[in-house]
Structure formats: C-alpha cells, structure tokens
Design an enzyme around this catalytic site. Structure first.
Site, PDB file in Angstrom:
ATOM      1  N   HIS A   1       0.870  -1.304   0.022  1.00  0.00           N
ATOM      2  CA  HIS A   1       0.087   0.138  -0.010  1.00  0.00           C
ATOM      3  C   HIS A   1       0.892   1.201   0.143  1.00  0.00           C
ATOM      4  O   HIS A   1       1.788   1.127   0.239  1.00  0.00           O
ATOM      5  CB  HIS A   1      -0.834   0.010   1.183  1.00  0.00           C
ATOM      6  CG  HIS A   1      -2.232  -0.936   1.141  1.00  0.00           C
ATOM      7  ND1 HIS A   1      -2.999  -1.084   2.084  1.00  0.00           N
ATOM      8  CD2 HIS A   1      -2.385  -1.958   0.148  1.00  0.00           C
ATOM      9  CE1 HIS A   1      -3.871  -2.106   1.689  1.00  0.00           C
ATOM     10  NE2 HIS A   1      -3.371  -2.799   0.562  1.00  0.00           N
TER      11      HIS A   1
ATOM     12  N   GLU B   1       0.990   3.787   1.789  1.00  0.00           N
ATOM     13  CA  GLU B   1       1.355   4.180   3.254  1.00  0.00           C
ATOM     14  C   GLU B   1       2.530   3.334   3.580  1.00  0.00           C
ATOM     15  O   GLU B   1       3.536   3.800   4.159  1.00  0.00           O
ATOM     16  CB  GLU B   1       0.277   3.843   4.253  1.00  0.00           C
ATOM     17  CG  GLU B   1      -1.121   4.849   3.923  1.00  0.00           C
ATOM     18  CD  GLU B   1      -2.105   3.802   3.299  1.00  0.00           C
ATOM     19  OE1 GLU B   1      -3.370   4.132   3.518  1.00  0.00           O
ATOM     20  OE2 GLU B   1      -1.754   3.160   2.212  1.00  0.00           O
TER      21      GLU B   1
ATOM     22  N   CYS C   1      -6.070   1.147   5.623  1.00  0.00           N
ATOM     23  CA  CYS C   1      -6.751  -0.188   5.877  1.00  0.00           C
ATOM     24  C   CYS C   1      -6.325  -0.356   7.285  1.00  0.00           C
ATOM     25  O   CYS C   1      -5.278   0.360   7.977  1.00  0.00           O
ATOM     26  CB  CYS C   1      -6.379  -0.978   4.783  1.00  0.00           C
ATOM     27  SG  CYS C   1      -4.573  -1.609   5.018  1.00  0.00           S
TER      28      CYS C   1
ATOM     29  N   CYS D   1      -2.282  -0.841   7.527  1.00  0.00           N
ATOM     30  CA  CYS D   1      -1.448   0.383   7.566  1.00  0.00           C
ATOM     31  C   CYS D   1      -1.571   0.991   8.861  1.00  0.00           C
ATOM     32  O   CYS D   1      -0.869   1.798   9.192  1.00  0.00           O
ATOM     33  CB  CYS D   1      -2.074   1.091   6.111  1.00  0.00           C
ATOM     34  SG  CYS D   1      -1.309   0.340   4.782  1.00  0.00           S
TER      35      CYS D   1
END
Length: 156
Positions: A83, A85, A111, A114
């Site tokens: 991701h 992040e 999410c 993260c």
C-alpha cells in the site's frame, strides 16, 4: 497597481494534490493511492501502491484479488503489492528519516494493516481525500488517539 487574483492552495490542499500526483505512479489495476509524509510543512517521504521493487507489477501480470473477485477492503494478504502508506513508511526507514510526530496525507483512508503501521511509526495526524471501507482501521486509529480528517476539496 493590483496583482491578478490567484488561487494559492492551503497546506492540506497542497499536500493532497501532491499525494494525488504520487498516486499516478501506482501500478495497481484496482485503485491508485498516493501518500505523503510531512513534518513542519516539509515532505519527508512519499509512496504509492504497487509491487515491491524488482517484482512484476499487477498491471503486467494481472491481479489475484480481481480474478478471485475479492471485495475492496478484504483479504489484503492476497495482494502482491504494497500500500502507499507502507511504501512511504518504508522509504523513510530506508533513508533513515524519522517520521515521529508527522502528518500523513493520503488519497484514501488507511486499511487496518496500514493503520497499525501508522500507529507504531508515531504519526500524529492523518488527512485524507477519500474514505475506505475498513471499520477496524477507524477503531484502531481512534483508540490510538490519531486524528483523522477529510480535507475539504475546494473548487477553483
């Protein structure tokens, strides 16, 4: 003599626009996400979602989650990509940049995976453009006292 009126974005708008530009590097075929870590109005790291360095991109080999019709926000372990992040936090660590007390500008709400990384990285605030269907992430971030707010999109 007066100068012409110009639109000068506020800091949230500025950094979210940069996050949107960062997201354009994404190789995910389902969602393009960009993230920018900022401290004292200075960019420390950026990240976008995509496969790890040296690994084939989903745009090239296909998406397992798409093939299996996995809904957004579920079964993250099936994704070959990282991701945005995660990539931003890893980039900061790779280059030895402390992100404790920073602000995270992200094009989508994090999410739960993260969110846990953000909590342990010591990030103090998250500013998002869009939501994401992950109630666990919302609860974790709230319990950790990390402020999340959706930036107001200004019309030009």
């Amino acid at each position: 003599m007066s100068s012409p009126s110009i639109h000068r974005p506020d800091w949230d708008e500025y950094f979210l626009k940069i996050a949107e530009l960062v997201s354009s590097r994404s190789t995910c075929i389902r969602r393009h996400v960009g993230a920018v870590i900022v401290k004292e109005k200075r960019i420390l790291a950026t990240g976008y979602n995509g496969a790890p360095s040296g690994i084939s991109h989903c745009a090239d080999v296909g998406c397992i989650r798409e093939t299996m019709k996995v809904p957004s926000g579920e079964r993250h372990e099936l994704c070959r990509g990282l991701h945005a992040e995660q990539n931003a936090i890893i980039q900061a660590a790779y280059h030895g940049v402390s992100i404790k007390g920073s602000v995270f500008y992200i094009t989508s709400h994090p999410c739960s995976v993260c969110a846990k990384m953000i909590i342990n990285a010591g990030i103090g605030e998250i500013i998002i453009k869009d939501g994401y269907p992950d109630k666990i992430a919302e609860d974790l971030l709230s319990e950790a006292g990390i402020k999340i707010r959706r930036a107001i999109q200004k019309k030009q």
